[in-house]
Design a protein around this motif. Structure first.
Motif, PDB file in Angstrom:
ATOM      1  N   ALA A  17      -4.843  -7.780  -2.166  1.00 39.38           N
ATOM      2  CA  ALA A  17      -4.845  -8.985  -2.992  1.00 39.38           C
ATOM      3  C   ALA A  17      -4.260  -8.702  -4.368  1.00 39.38           C
ATOM      4  O   ALA A  17      -3.497  -9.522  -4.917  1.00 39.38           O
ATOM      5  CB  ALA A  17      -6.271  -9.527  -3.119  1.00 39.38           C
ATOM      6  N   ASP A  18      -4.591  -7.551  -4.943  1.00 31.21           N
ATOM      7  CA  ASP A  18      -4.037  -7.196  -6.257  1.00 31.21           C
ATOM      8  C   ASP A  18      -2.517  -7.087  -6.196  1.00 31.21           C
ATOM      9  O   ASP A  18      -1.809  -7.534  -7.107  1.00 31.21           O
ATOM     10  CB  ASP A  18      -4.622  -5.864  -6.734  1.00 31.21           C
ATOM     11  N   GLY A  19      -2.011  -6.485  -5.115  1.00 31.55           N
ATOM     12  CA  GLY A  19      -0.566  -6.340  -4.979  1.00 31.55           C
ATOM     13  C   GLY A  19       0.142  -7.680  -4.856  1.00 31.55           C
ATOM     14  O   GLY A  19       1.194  -7.908  -5.468  1.00 31.55           O
TER      15      GLY A  19
ATOM     16  N   GLU B 195       0.849  -1.192   0.000  1.00 33.81           N
ATOM     17  CA  GLU B 195       0.000   0.000   0.000  1.00 33.81           C
ATOM     18  C   GLU B 195       0.883   1.240   0.000  1.00 33.81           C
ATOM     19  O   GLU B 195       2.104   1.163   0.119  1.00 33.81           O
ATOM     20  CB  GLU B 195      -0.918   0.009   1.224  1.00 33.81           C
TER      21      GLU B 195
ATOM     22  N   ALA C  63      -9.077  -5.753  -1.377  1.00 35.72           N
ATOM     23  CA  ALA C  63      -8.919  -5.985  -2.818  1.00 35.72           C
ATOM     24  C   ALA C  63      -7.587  -5.429  -3.308  1.00 35.72           C
ATOM     25  O   ALA C  63      -6.893  -6.058  -4.118  1.00 35.72           O
ATOM     26  CB  ALA C  63     -10.085  -5.360  -3.583  1.00 35.72           C
ATOM     27  N   GLY C  64      -7.195  -4.238  -2.813  1.00 40.02           N
ATOM     28  CA  GLY C  64      -5.908  -3.672  -3.204  1.00 40.02           C
ATOM     29  C   GLY C  64      -4.737  -4.509  -2.717  1.00 40.02           C
ATOM     30  O   GLY C  64      -3.743  -4.687  -3.438  1.00 40.02           O
TER      31      GLY C  64
ATOM     32  N   ASP D  44      -1.037 -10.590  -5.921  1.00 41.09           N
ATOM     33  CA  ASP D  44      -1.202 -11.277  -7.206  1.00 41.09           C
ATOM     34  C   ASP D  44      -0.222 -10.736  -8.243  1.00 41.09           C
ATOM     35  O   ASP D  44       0.347 -11.503  -9.036  1.00 41.09           O
ATOM     36  CB  ASP D  44      -2.646 -11.104  -7.683  1.00 41.09           C
ATOM     37  N   ARG D  45      -0.004  -9.445  -8.250  1.00 43.37           N
ATOM     38  CA  ARG D  45       0.917  -8.835  -9.217  1.00 43.37           C
ATOM     39  C   ARG D  45       2.347  -9.339  -8.998  1.00 43.37           C
ATOM     40  O   ARG D  45       3.052  -9.681  -9.966  1.00 43.37           O
ATOM     41  CB  ARG D  45       0.853  -7.315  -9.081  1.00 43.37           C
TER      42      ARG D  45
ATOM     43  N   MET E 245      -7.995 -14.406  -2.808  1.00 41.90           N
ATOM     44  CA  MET E 245      -6.995 -15.070  -3.635  1.00 41.90           C
ATOM     45  C   MET E 245      -7.579 -16.315  -4.299  1.00 41.90           C
ATOM     46  O   MET E 245      -7.263 -16.628  -5.449  1.00 41.90           O
ATOM     47  CB  MET E 245      -5.762 -15.435  -2.801  1.00 41.90           C
TER      48      MET E 245
ATOM     49  N   ARG F 156      -9.231 -15.452  -7.347  1.00 41.98           N
ATOM     50  CA  ARG F 156      -8.285 -15.111  -8.406  1.00 41.98           C
ATOM     51  C   ARG F 156      -7.605 -16.350  -8.971  1.00 41.98           C
ATOM     52  O   ARG F 156      -6.619 -16.235  -9.710  1.00 41.98           O
ATOM     53  CB  ARG F 156      -7.243 -14.114  -7.890  1.00 41.98           C
TER      54      ARG F 156
END
Length: 319
Positions: free
Chosen positions: A273-275, A190, A270-271, A277-278, A305, A308
């Motif tokens: 999890a996106d980080g 973050e 969600a942010g 996953d990226r 996750m 995803r």
């Protein structure tokens, strides 16, 4: 949402940027926490046992890890246990909400925590805040320097110092040190803006309402039982109890508090999890260590996750 004003481990470290060693003027204060000595570190690592909650998240032939942390603890809690150390060792990257050892993060955090002179408390709230600072062995003059809601969060953290808990012993710091000792990069999932955006009000009405709630909890003695139960649930890995936090904490009662909690926890998941996953999709096995409340419930990181495409399983931790 009184308790869940983020229990970030660097709050206390940043106090020294404002105050210096002013604590010595107080009496009847709990002893100041000190970083572990080399001997304590060796003993702590040798005797460390697993605490918290750990999940595997596997996709594309790689395994990443989701570890729930708590940002305050006892000295013995500062050392990751063997299962957690093994998972960190098998990972390529440590990912934290924010890296408290990143100088750029600390500079920006300090700037965010400074008081905005355009936003004021009522005289009664200001007196109550200064009284709580003095009770917590902090200079009341901090009320002239730091954002009131950051002081409220700091008072929440320090409320359990007399019970032997301190932000200095939050496991986040130890994980960062361990990762760096192993030559692993540490990533922030973050930004300071994301982390503090929901904590610091941008208008006087919200500021005063939030501070009234925080001070009510501190004055009525609600904070210590809440934090101790939260800490013990984390230590034992009782994720169901953490998932039901709002049912027993008596701190999320109004529609306004419920909406703010959703933004603070679920709204950030969600942010996060996106980080993760990226980083994983970029070829890295990630050890993601975030506050335990982000890992529980149907909108927690394990569930996100799985949506995803990860195979997510709970990793048993010997107790």
């Amino acid at each position: 949402m009184k308790l869940l004003h983020r229990l970030v481990p660097w709050l206390l470290a940043l106090l020294f940027a404002f105050t210096g060693p002013a604590r010595a003027q107080y009496t009847l204060c709990p002893p100041a926490a000190k970083p572990p000595t080399e001997e304590q570190q060796a003993t702590g690592l040798r005797e460390a046992r697993d605490r918290g909650m750990l999940w595997r998240a596997t996709k594309d032939g790689r395994t990443s890890w989701l570890y729930g942390t708590i940002h305050v603890g006892r000295l013995a809690w500062a050392f990751p246990g063997p299962t957690v150390r093994d998972a960190l060792g098998r990972s390529d990257t440590l990912a934290l909400e924010l890296d408290p050892q990143d100088p750029a993060v600390m500079v920006k955090m300090q700037r965010y925590m400074a008081r905005d002179p355009k936003l004021t408390l009522t005289p009664a709230l200001d007196r109550r805040l200064r009284a709580q600072l003095q009770k917590a062995c902090m200079p009341p003059a901090l009320a002239d320097q730091m954002a009131p809601e950051m002081l409220g969060a700091t008072l929440t953290v320090t409320a359990v110092r007399r019970e032997g808990f301190d932000a200095l012993y939050g496991i986040d710091f130890s994980l960062g040190q361990a990762a760096r000792a192993l030559g692993k990069p540490v990533q922030s999932l973050e930004t300071v803006e994301t982390q503090l955006g929901e904590l610091i009000s941008d208008n006087e009405d919200d500021l005063r309402a939030n501070m009234a709630q925080m001070l009510d909890d501190l004055e009525q003695g609600n904070v210590i039982p809440q934090m101790l139960r939260l800490a013990r649930a984390w230590e034992a890995g009782r994720d169901e109890e953490l998932a039901n936090y709002t049912e027993w904490c008596r701190c999320v009662e109004t529609p306004r508090e419920k909406a703010r909690l959703r933004r603070l926890i679920e709204g950030r998941n969600a942010g996060l999890a996106d980080g993760i996953d990226r980083l994983h999709a970029g070829g890295q096995s990630v050890f993601a260590a975030v506050g335990g409340l982000h890992l529980v419930g149907p909108e927690g990181l394990p569930a996100l996750m799985a949506r995803r495409g990860y195979t997510v399983t709970r990793e048993p931790l010997p107790r």
